[in-house]
Write a protein that holds these residues in place. Structure first.
Motif, PDB file in Angstrom:
ATOM      1  N   HIS B  57       0.830  -1.104  -0.130  1.00 34.69           N
ATOM      2  CA  HIS B  57       0.016  -0.046   0.060  1.00 34.69           C
ATOM      3  C   HIS B  57       0.863   1.167  -0.139  1.00 34.69           C
ATOM      4  N   ASP B  58       0.594   2.216  -0.654  1.00 31.30           N
ATOM      5  CA  ASP B  58       1.201   3.569  -0.727  1.00 31.30           C
ATOM      6  C   ASP B  58       2.550   3.041  -1.476  1.00 31.30           C
ATOM      7  N   LYS B  59       3.560   3.409  -1.021  1.00 30.66           N
ATOM      8  CA  LYS B  59       5.074   3.007  -1.624  1.00 30.66           C
ATOM      9  C   LYS B  59       5.613   1.989  -0.773  1.00 30.66           C
ATOM     10  N   ILE B  60       4.971   1.318  -0.160  1.00 29.06           N
ATOM     11  CA  ILE B  60       5.657   0.041   0.651  1.00 29.06           C
ATOM     12  C   ILE B  60       4.917  -1.048   0.292  1.00 29.06           C
ATOM     13  N   SER B  61       5.810  -2.217  -0.014  1.00 24.21           N
ATOM     14  CA  SER B  61       5.240  -3.638  -0.479  1.00 24.21           C
ATOM     15  C   SER B  61       6.306  -4.615   0.019  1.00 24.21           C
ATOM     16  N   ALA B  62       5.720  -5.703  -0.038  1.00 25.44           N
ATOM     17  CA  ALA B  62       6.300  -7.000   0.407  1.00 25.44           C
ATOM     18  C   ALA B  62       5.928  -8.176  -0.382  1.00 25.44           C
ATOM     19  N   SER B  63       7.006  -9.054  -0.359  1.00 24.66           N
ATOM     20  CA  SER B  63       6.733 -10.318  -1.065  1.00 24.66           C
ATOM     21  C   SER B  63       7.118 -11.583   0.122  1.00 24.66           C
ATOM     22  N   PHE B  64       6.628 -12.406  -0.317  1.00 25.53           N
ATOM     23  CA  PHE B  64       6.828 -13.802   0.567  1.00 25.53           C
ATOM     24  C   PHE B  64       7.275 -14.994  -0.252  1.00 25.53           C
ATOM     25  N   ASN B  65       8.254 -15.734  -0.291  1.00 26.29           N
ATOM     26  CA  ASN B  65       8.603 -16.957  -0.932  1.00 26.29           C
ATOM     27  C   ASN B  65       8.687 -17.935   0.064  1.00 26.29           C
ATOM     28  N   GLU B  66       7.673 -18.767   0.114  1.00 28.38           N
ATOM     29  CA  GLU B  66       7.573 -19.784   1.254  1.00 28.38           C
ATOM     30  C   GLU B  66       8.567 -21.002   0.823  1.00 28.38           C
ATOM     31  N   LYS B  67       8.765 -21.128  -0.235  1.00 24.27           N
ATOM     32  CA  LYS B  67      10.035 -22.187  -0.643  1.00 24.27           C
ATOM     33  C   LYS B  67      11.546 -21.954  -0.115  1.00 24.27           C
ATOM     34  N   LYS B  68      11.548 -20.626  -0.283  1.00 21.98           N
ATOM     35  CA  LYS B  68      12.943 -20.034   0.371  1.00 21.98           C
ATOM     36  C   LYS B  68      12.703 -19.526   1.797  1.00 21.98           C
ATOM     37  N   GLN B  69      11.671 -19.602   2.078  1.00 17.78           N
ATOM     38  CA  GLN B  69      11.356 -19.304   3.690  1.00 17.78           C
ATOM     39  C   GLN B  69      11.828 -17.866   4.036  1.00 17.78           C
ATOM     40  N   GLN B  70      11.429 -17.026   2.930  1.00 21.11           N
ATOM     41  CA  GLN B  70      12.289 -15.644   2.956  1.00 21.11           C
ATOM     42  C   GLN B  70      10.915 -14.498   2.580  1.00 21.11           C
ATOM     43  N   SER B  71      11.209 -13.527   3.145  1.00 19.83           N
ATOM     44  CA  SER B  71      10.149 -12.283   2.709  1.00 19.83           C
ATOM     45  C   SER B  71      10.971 -11.095   2.691  1.00 19.83           C
ATOM     46  N   SER B  72      10.639 -10.098   1.998  1.00 17.26           N
ATOM     47  CA  SER B  72      11.430  -8.731   1.640  1.00 17.26           C
ATOM     48  C   SER B  72      10.154  -7.806   1.691  1.00 17.26           C
ATOM     49  N   LEU B  73      10.924  -6.605   2.081  1.00 14.46           N
ATOM     50  CA  LEU B  73       9.867  -5.616   2.404  1.00 14.46           C
ATOM     51  C   LEU B  73      10.419  -4.512   1.440  1.00 14.46           C
ATOM     52  N   TYR B  74       9.734  -3.852   0.564  1.00 15.73           N
ATOM     53  CA  TYR B  74      10.280  -2.716  -0.339  1.00 15.73           C
ATOM     54  C   TYR B  74       9.812  -1.534   0.049  1.00 15.73           C
ATOM     55  N   LEU B  75      10.597  -0.519   0.096  1.00 19.79           N
ATOM     56  CA  LEU B  75      10.479   0.756   0.590  1.00 19.79           C
ATOM     57  C   LEU B  75      10.670   1.516  -0.504  1.00 19.79           C
ATOM     58  N   THR B  76       9.610   2.138  -1.238  1.00 18.76           N
ATOM     59  CA  THR B  76      10.060   2.990  -2.521  1.00 18.76           C
ATOM     60  C   THR B  76       9.841   4.497  -2.402  1.00 18.76           C
ATOM     61  N   ALA B  77      10.877   5.253  -2.782  1.00 16.13           N
ATOM     62  CA  ALA B  77      10.848   6.701  -2.592  1.00 16.13           C
ATOM     63  C   ALA B  77      10.649   7.034  -1.214  1.00 16.13           C
ATOM     64  N   SER B  78      11.526   6.884  -0.472  1.00 19.38           N
ATOM     65  CA  SER B  78      11.248   6.909   1.086  1.00 19.38           C
ATOM     66  C   SER B  78      11.059   8.183   1.488  1.00 19.38           C
ATOM     67  N   GLN B  79      10.202   8.413   2.681  1.00 23.63           N
ATOM     68  CA  GLN B  79       9.791   9.662   3.101  1.00 23.63           C
ATOM     69  C   GLN B  79      10.720   9.586   4.670  1.00 23.63           C
ATOM     70  N   LEU B  80      10.728  10.605   5.302  1.00 19.46           N
ATOM     71  CA  LEU B  80      11.164  11.126   6.502  1.00 19.46           C
ATOM     72  C   LEU B  80      10.401  10.189   7.505  1.00 19.46           C
ATOM     73  N   SER B  81       9.107  10.065   7.205  1.00 21.02           N
ATOM     74  CA  SER B  81       8.060   9.134   8.146  1.00 21.02           C
ATOM     75  C   SER B  81       8.680   7.713   8.214  1.00 21.02           C
ATOM     76  N   TYR B  82       9.273   7.208   7.293  1.00 18.92           N
ATOM     77  CA  TYR B  82       9.664   5.767   7.327  1.00 18.92           C
ATOM     78  C   TYR B  82      10.809   5.444   8.316  1.00 18.92           C
ATOM     79  N   SER B  83      11.290   6.446   9.014  1.00 15.83           N
ATOM     80  CA  SER B  83      12.431   6.260   9.875  1.00 15.83           C
ATOM     81  C   SER B  83      11.707   5.229  11.007  1.00 15.83           C
ATOM     82  N   GLY B  84      12.608   4.597  11.367  1.00 20.78           N
ATOM     83  CA  GLY B  84      12.173   3.521  12.486  1.00 20.78           C
ATOM     84  C   GLY B  84      12.823   2.243  12.441  1.00 20.78           C
ATOM     85  N   THR B  85      12.532   1.298  13.239  1.00 27.25           N
ATOM     86  CA  THR B  85      13.081  -0.218  13.208  1.00 27.25           C
ATOM     87  C   THR B  85      11.862  -1.011  12.510  1.00 27.25           C
TER      88      THR B  85
END
Lengths: 111, 111
Positions: B57-85
Motif C-alpha cells: 500500500h502506498d509506496k511500501i510493498s512486500a513479497s513472501f517466498n515460502e519455498k525459500k522461507q524468506q520475505s522482503s519489504l520494499y520501501l519506494t521513494a522513502s519519506q522521513l516518516s519511514y524512519s524507525g526499526t
C-alpha cells in the motif's frame, strides 16, 4: 474503535519486589499476547491466550512470571520476585484473526 | 529460532529506495511486517500468507517466498516518516501459531 489499553505506563521497583501489569484488548479479539522487549531487541513472546486458554507459554519464566486472562477479556501479567534483567518494556497485543494490534506498553525499571 | 533480518541498519536520503530481507530456518505459514518508532509500540504494516503473493500500500510493498522461507519489504521513494526499526514476524502453520519477531532493521531517512 478503541485500541489496546495497558497500565501502568511506567513502573520503577527494587529487585525482589513484585509487580503486576494490566491489559484490556480490543473488544471482540479472542487472542491476546504478552511480549517482553528489551532495549535494542525485538519483542519476545512470553505468553499467548486464545480466549482464556493458554496457547503458548514456552518462553515464560514460570518460576517468577505468571499471567491470567479471566473471562477471556482482560489479562494481568505478574512478576514475583523481580530481577534486574526484567527491566524492559512489556507489550500487550490482541488479534482477531492474523493482525496483531499493540498497546502502548509498560516500561519497567528494576533497581 | 529467531528469523534473521538484513541489513541490520540502513541510512537513506529522502526519495531513495530500500529493501529489507527476512529469512527463517523454519517453514512459514505467514509473515507480518511492523514498524516501530523510538519509544512507541510496533505498528502493523502488512501480512503475507502462503502463496508467494506480493502486497503493498502506498509506496511500501512486500513479497513472501515460502519455498525459500524468506520475505522482503520494499520501501519506494522513502519519506522521513519511514524512519524507525522494521521487524518481520513469522508464524508456523495456522493453529500452532508460535509467533516470533525477527532481529530488526534500523532505518533512518535523512532530508
Amino acid at each position: 474503535e478503541a485500541g489496546v489499553a495497558q497500565s501502568p505506563r511506567y513502573k520503577i521497583i527494587e529487585k525482589r519486589q513484585s509487580v503486576a501489569f494490566w491489559c484490556n484488548p480490543i473488544s471482540g479479539h479472542a487472542t491476546l499476547y504478552w511480549y517482553q522487549q528489551i532495549l535494542g531487541q525485538g519483542p519476545k513472546l512470553l505468553i499467548q491466550f486464545q480466549n482464556n486458554g493458554v496457547v503458548d507459554d514456552s518462553q515464560l519464566p514460570k518460576d517468577r512470571f505468571s499471567a491470567e486472562r479471566l473471562k477471556g477479556v482482560d489479562s494481568t501479567l505478574k512478576i514475583q520476585p523481580a530481577k534486574l534483567e526484567d527491566s524492559a518494556v512489556y507489550l500487550c497485543a490482541s488479534s482477531s484473526i492474523e493482525t496483531q494490534y499493540f498497546g502502548p506498553g509498560t516500561r519497567l525499571l528494576v533497581l | 529460532q529467531q528469523p534473521v533480518q538484513s541489513p541490520q541498519a540502513v541510512i537513506l536520503r529522502e526519495g531513495e529506495d530500500a529493501v529489507i530481507n527476512c529469512s527463517s530456518s523454519k517453514a512459514l505459514y505467514s509473515v507480518h511486517w511492523y514498524r516501530q518508532k523510538h519509544g512507541e509500540a510496533p505498528v502493523f504494516l502488512m501480512i503475507l500468507l502462503k502463496g508467494g503473493e506480493q502486497k503493498g500500500h502506498d509506496k511500501i510493498s512486500a513479497s513472501f517466498n515460502e519455498k525459500k522461507q524468506q520475505s522482503s519489504l520494499y520501501l519506494t521513494a522513502s519519506q522521513l516518516s519511514y524512519s524507525g526499526t522494521y521487524f518481520c514476524g513469522t508464524g508456523g502453520s495456522s493453529g500452532t501459531y508460535k509467533y516470533i519477531f525477527g532481529t530488526g532493521t534500523r532505518l533512518k531517512v535523512l532530508a
